[in-house]
Write a protein that holds these residues in place. Structure first.
Motif, short mmCIF file in Angstrom:
data_model
loop_
_atom_site.label_atom_id
_atom_site.label_comp_id
_atom_site.label_asym_id
_atom_site.label_seq_id
_atom_site.Cartn_x
_atom_site.Cartn_y
_atom_site.Cartn_z
N ALA A 455 0.82 -1.11 -0.01
CA ALA A 455 -0.20 -0.08 -0.14
C ALA A 455 1.04 1.37 0.21
CB ALA A 455 -0.73 0.05 1.34
N PHE A 456 0.62 2.15 -0.90
CA PHE A 456 1.43 3.24 -0.98
C PHE A 456 0.67 4.61 -1.08
CE2 PHE A 456 3.65 -0.18 -2.94
CZ PHE A 456 4.94 -0.24 -2.39
N THR A 457 0.90 5.61 -0.60
CA THR A 457 0.34 6.99 -0.41
C THR A 457 1.16 8.22 -1.13
OG1 THR A 457 1.20 7.38 1.83
CG2 THR A 457 -1.32 6.18 1.60
N ASP A 458 0.77 8.90 -1.90
CA ASP A 458 1.49 9.99 -2.40
C ASP A 458 1.67 11.12 -1.29
OD1 ASP A 458 -0.90 11.48 -2.23
OD2 ASP A 458 -1.38 11.18 -4.25
N ASN A 462 -3.01 10.25 -0.44
CA ASN A 462 -4.08 9.58 -1.01
C ASN A 462 -3.19 8.21 -1.61
OD1 ASN A 462 -6.07 11.29 -1.25
ND2 ASN A 462 -4.88 12.79 -2.73
N TYR A 463 -4.04 7.02 -1.53
CA TYR A 463 -3.52 5.80 -2.10
C TYR A 463 -3.33 6.06 -3.62
CZ TYR A 463 -4.51 3.67 2.52
OH TYR A 463 -4.53 3.42 3.79
N THR A 464 -2.22 5.21 -4.25
CA THR A 464 -1.93 5.37 -5.45
C THR A 464 -1.50 4.11 -6.02
OG1 THR A 464 -0.56 6.30 -7.20
CG2 THR A 464 0.47 6.20 -5.01
N VAL A 465 -1.79 3.39 -7.31
CA VAL A 465 -1.37 2.21 -7.84
C VAL A 465 -0.80 2.81 -9.12
CG1 VAL A 465 -2.77 0.77 -6.51
CG2 VAL A 465 -3.62 1.72 -8.67
N GLU A 466 -0.49 3.73 -9.44
CA GLU A 466 0.13 4.33 -10.71
C GLU A 466 1.73 3.93 -10.69
OE1 GLU A 466 1.09 8.25 -13.46
OE2 GLU A 466 -0.40 8.43 -11.73
N TYR A 467 2.14 3.11 -11.67
CA TYR A 467 3.48 2.68 -11.86
C TYR A 467 4.62 3.75 -11.50
CZ TYR A 467 7.62 0.37 -13.36
OH TYR A 467 9.05 -0.44 -13.51
N ARG A 468 4.35 4.75 -12.21
CA ARG A 468 5.61 5.90 -11.90
C ARG A 468 5.74 6.35 -10.63
NH1 ARG A 468 8.04 7.68 -16.70
NH2 ARG A 468 7.08 6.88 -18.48
N LYS A 469 4.28 6.73 -9.90
CA LYS A 469 4.59 7.36 -8.65
C LYS A 469 4.83 6.12 -7.57
CE LYS A 469 0.66 10.49 -9.32
NZ LYS A 469 -0.64 11.07 -8.74
N PHE A 516 -9.14 -0.14 0.15
CA PHE A 516 -8.16 0.68 -0.43
C PHE A 516 -7.49 -0.01 -1.47
CE2 PHE A 516 -6.36 -1.13 3.41
CZ PHE A 516 -5.27 -1.66 3.22
N PRO A 517 -6.89 0.67 -2.49
CA PRO A 517 -6.04 0.05 -3.43
C PRO A 517 -4.80 -0.29 -3.10
CG PRO A 517 -6.05 2.53 -3.93
CD PRO A 517 -7.17 2.06 -2.61
N VAL A 518 -4.31 -1.46 -3.65
CA VAL A 518 -3.01 -2.12 -3.28
C VAL A 518 -2.39 -2.55 -4.59
CG1 VAL A 518 -3.55 -2.80 -1.31
CG2 VAL A 518 -3.91 -4.25 -2.78
N VAL A 519 -1.04 -2.63 -4.61
CA VAL A 519 -0.15 -3.11 -5.61
C VAL A 519 0.05 -4.53 -5.23
CG1 VAL A 519 1.88 -3.06 -6.86
CG2 VAL A 519 1.01 -0.83 -6.02
N ARG A 520 -0.52 -5.49 -6.09
CA ARG A 520 -0.52 -6.65 -5.81
C ARG A 520 0.89 -7.63 -5.64
NH1 ARG A 520 -4.75 -8.28 -3.17
NH2 ARG A 520 -6.60 -8.00 -4.45
N ALA A 521 0.93 -8.61 -4.81
CA ALA A 521 2.31 -9.17 -4.75
C ALA A 521 2.93 -9.64 -6.12
CB ALA A 521 2.18 -10.29 -3.88
#
Length: 745
Positions: A455-458, A462-469, A516-521
């Motif tokens: 889980a990543f926040t900018d 805000n949670y983000t799943v955008e690759y570059r961010k 909340f959105p997450v980046v999958r394993a």
């Protein structure tokens, strides 16, 4: 209250699973991966509840829980297995791991056949069988084939804070439960149930096996506690799809189980300082419990998305690496890489270990008048998982004690049939620096790969799943913890991201948790090292308390397109060399009766096949053949109950044949019996040499199966094999009768 529910069969039982096999089985029973039948905890709990309401026991909702209630209440019942189940199942698993050749007999199908039989029935209309009504039902036999005693199933039972009155009500409900399963009004499912004291406390509580605790010296800083658990019941672990299970036990589930044990033991509130420090503050990490490889005992994680399997050749490839050049005439444009969905993997010394979690489909129906079945996918029982807990050194002893004493039940429906886990061995405690070791030189291309959802926040929260961010956030946090600019972003490097939604359910308030959105394993981010790498942080991002954001660094420069892998589930195992130490290793006593029954049955099947392919002919009148068949039946019936039944049967048959008045018929019968049974004693049954001669003949016909049977029974082997001759001869005579009829036509 820790008890065992003892269920003694008083008739055959069909505890249905909902499965059917067209033309073979219309109603099948529930059984595990090794073919051992069981009665599901849900079924037991439902039958006990109905019995309690029938006899007027009050507070049934308190005793058995209520659908939709805020928290889990009432009795917790596990699946009921035959006595010595754990010993038998463990012995079979060990033989499978060692690739023992005796596993060719101890297959799930053969073990299931040991416990069960198949019944056929038809519907009746005006005294005649109704068309298209033939149905086959598999049932568990009432009696144990080896001992002859009634089969007993045992289910672990737990009721928190039960008083004497509650225990008495449950005992009454158990005794009032007389029938379980399918066709209760047709003679099936008659049982006797009673609550008895638990002899093995650790099996119910899930406590660790006895072993010496390993702890490194030191009380300052952090400690890492590594531990293993085995699920003794199927697991329903919620995912984005409600009827599909996750392949791992989330760290949040472990944290919740230990937090509940802490509050129950201390009586404190969640405002307690020690509780807050251990379960609520960042700095403590409860990692996911992930699958462990069967042989290497190494933790496995969701396979990186850059590992794929070629569609046709089934080779494992790393698509982050450029594929080797292939001449145009040799290219196969249909051999494309495909994602390995559901596979768990880990790299060890340049070799990728891969394994798929074992899952099963289980069917249920609701009580409130809904007759429709619904199904759930669950992780099969008997799988081992590994996890770690990172805590302050001063809390490590408390955490280990909580692990050993907590009731480890995870996922949905954990009050019956699902969720039970058991600690394996003793947790290993070691010092933790908060960093993982990895040596790579400056300029090396690497892939930072997620081993758990992140889980990543900018900057705005805000949670983000955008690759570059996400890539920028990983680089910033990585470099901050390393104290230097190690990771440099490069848009030309390979990277892959898969997004998902983290969801959960709060059983206390009967509400869903915020999503909340997450980046999958398995997602990977490419970087170039701007400095030498010696170590890196094992977790990155938000919600590390629940094990999110676990990472590993993969050296892309040293990687090859074709991956060297050991795949435990995808590769063909038929060509593996089998290990057989049969003279050195004896089967456990709990498994020996099952093995003997299966081997003896396989030998008889071989003999029966030999009877059908026997070229020896009997040249007598059909009426004389019928008379010989009748002689055999009478000899068998007169010898029943005798300890030497097979010997007496042979002697009586030989005497009857000798009494035939027609010389030609008598001599032809004696010749035929001598040729079929391999003995010349048909004329004089007083000579006991026929025992060894007949046994030798049947061993020769049985081939390898005959040798295995003799070894399985030891000194009694010859007598046991000799005892098969009446059934074998009956098959031969039936075949002769068939041949005579064919000749007449």
């Amino acid at each position: 209250m820790n008890k065992v529910l003892k269920i003694t069969l008083q008739s055959d039982l069909c505890a249905g699973s909902g499965f059917a096999y067209a033309g073979v089985i219309d109603s099948d029973i529930s059984y595990n991966k090794n073919g051992i039948p069981y009665i599901s905890g849900r079924r037991i709990k439902g039958c006990m509840r109905e019995a309690a309401e029938l006899i007027g026991v009050k507070d049934s909702d308190r005793l058995f829980g209520k659908w939709g209630s805020r928290d889990m209440r009432g009795i917790v019942i596990g699946n009921a297995y035959p006595e010595q189940y754990r010993d038998v199942s463990g012995a079979v698993d060990e033989l499978r791991r060692s690739q023992d050749e005796r596993m060719s007999y101890l297959t799930p199908e053969n073990i299931l056949e040991y416990f069960t039989s198949v019944r056929a029935q038809t519907g009746m209309k005006e005294g005649v069988a109704e068309d298209n009504s033939l149905r086959f039902t598999r049932v568990v036999g009432q009696y144990d084939r080896s001992s002859g005693n009634a089969l007993v199933f045992c289910a672990p039972v737990f009721f928190p804070d039960a008083d004497a009155a509650t225990e008495e009500k449950l005992q009454k409900a158990a005794k009032a439960t007389r029938h379980i399963g399918l066709h209760r009004n047709r003679g099936l499912g008659n049982v006797k149930m009673e609550l008895v004291d638990c002899d093995v406390e650790g099996d119910i509580n899930g406590e660790a096996d006895s072993a010496a605790q390993k702890d490194t010296v030191g009380t300052a800083g952090k400690k890492k506690i590594r531990y293993y658990v085995t699920n003794v019941e199927p697991l329903l672990l919620s995912s984005e799809q409600d009827d599909v299970t996750d392949s791992y036990i989330g760290g949040g589930r472990v944290r919740g189980a230990l937090a509940g044990e802490y509050l129950k033991r201390t009586g404190c509130s969640d405002q307690d300082e020690e509780f807050t420090k251990l379960f609520l503050q960042e700095g403590t990490i409860f990692s996911n419990l992930t699958l462990v490889s069967e042989k290497e005992r190494q933790p496995l994680y969701p396979a990186p998305l850059y590992l794929c399997k070629l569609k046709k050749t089934k080779d494992i490839v790393n698509i982050a690496v450029k594929a080797p050049e292939i001449e145009d005439e040799k290219k196969d444009y249909g051999n494309l890489p495909k994602k390995m969905k559901g596979v768990c993997a880990a790299e060890s010394n340049g070799v990728w270990l891969m394994q798929e979690p074992q899952t099963e489909i289980l069917y249920h129906h609701r009580r409130q008048g809904d007759t429709k079945l619904y199904f759930l996918e669950a992780l099969s029982e008997g799988q081992t998982f590994c996890g770690e807990i990172i805590v302050d050194a001063g809390l490590s002893a408390l955490t280990v004690d909580l692990l050993k004493k907590a009731r480890l039940r995870f996922g949905k429906s954990r009050s019956a049939q699902y969720g039970g886990c058991r600690l394996v061995g003793e947790p290993v405690v070691e010092d933790s620096t908060g960093m993982e070791k990895k040596s790579c030189r400056k300029g090396t291309r690497v892939l930072v790969t997620l081993q758990s959802d992140g889980a990543f926040t900018d900057g705005e929260g805000n949670y983000t799943v955008e690759y570059r961010k996400v890539r920028a956030l990983i680089a910033a946090e990585f470099n901050k913890m390393a104290g230097k600019r190690v990771l440099q972003e490069d848009d030309h490097l390979y990277g892959i991201l898969q997004a998902g939604i983290a969801a959960g359910y709060n059983t206390k308030w009967n509400l869903q948790k915020p999503q909340f959105p997450v980046v999958r394993a398995g997602s990977a981010f490419g970087f170039v090292l701007g400095a030498d790498l010696e170590e890196y942080p094992p977790y990155i991002g938000e919600h590390q308390l629940d094990g999110r954001g676990k990472i590993t660094v993969f050296d892309l420069d040293s990687a090859q397109y074709f991956v060297d892998s050991k795949n435990r589930t995808l590769e063909n195992e038929s060509g593996r060399e089998k290990i057989a130490n049969r003279e050195e290793e004896q089967l456990p006593s709990c498994l020996l009766p099952i093995y003997r029954h299966i081997v003896l049955k396989k030998l008889y099947e071989k003999l029966e096949y030999g009877a059908l392919s026997n070229e020896c002919s009997l040249n007598i009148h059909p009426s004389a053949l019928g008379r010989l068949t009748l002689m055999l039946g009478e000899s068998v019936n007169e010898s029943q109950g005798d300890g030497q039944a097979a010997v007496r049967t042979f002697q009586k048959l030989a005497d009857r044949v000798a009494s035939v008045k027609s010389k030609s018929t008598r001599e032809e019968m004696q010749r035929f019996l001598g040729e079929i049974l391999g003995t010349d004693s048909c004329k004089d049954s007083g000579e006991m040499a026929f025992i060894g001669q007949i046994s030798k003949k049947m061993l020769e016909m049985g081939g390898k199966t005959g040798k295995d049977c003799r070894e399985a029974f030891g000194e009694e082997g010859e007598q046991i094999i000799f005892g098969l001759w009446p059934r074998y001869l009956q098959s031969v005579l039936n075949y002769q009768k068939y041949c005579m009829k064919q000749g007449e036509e």
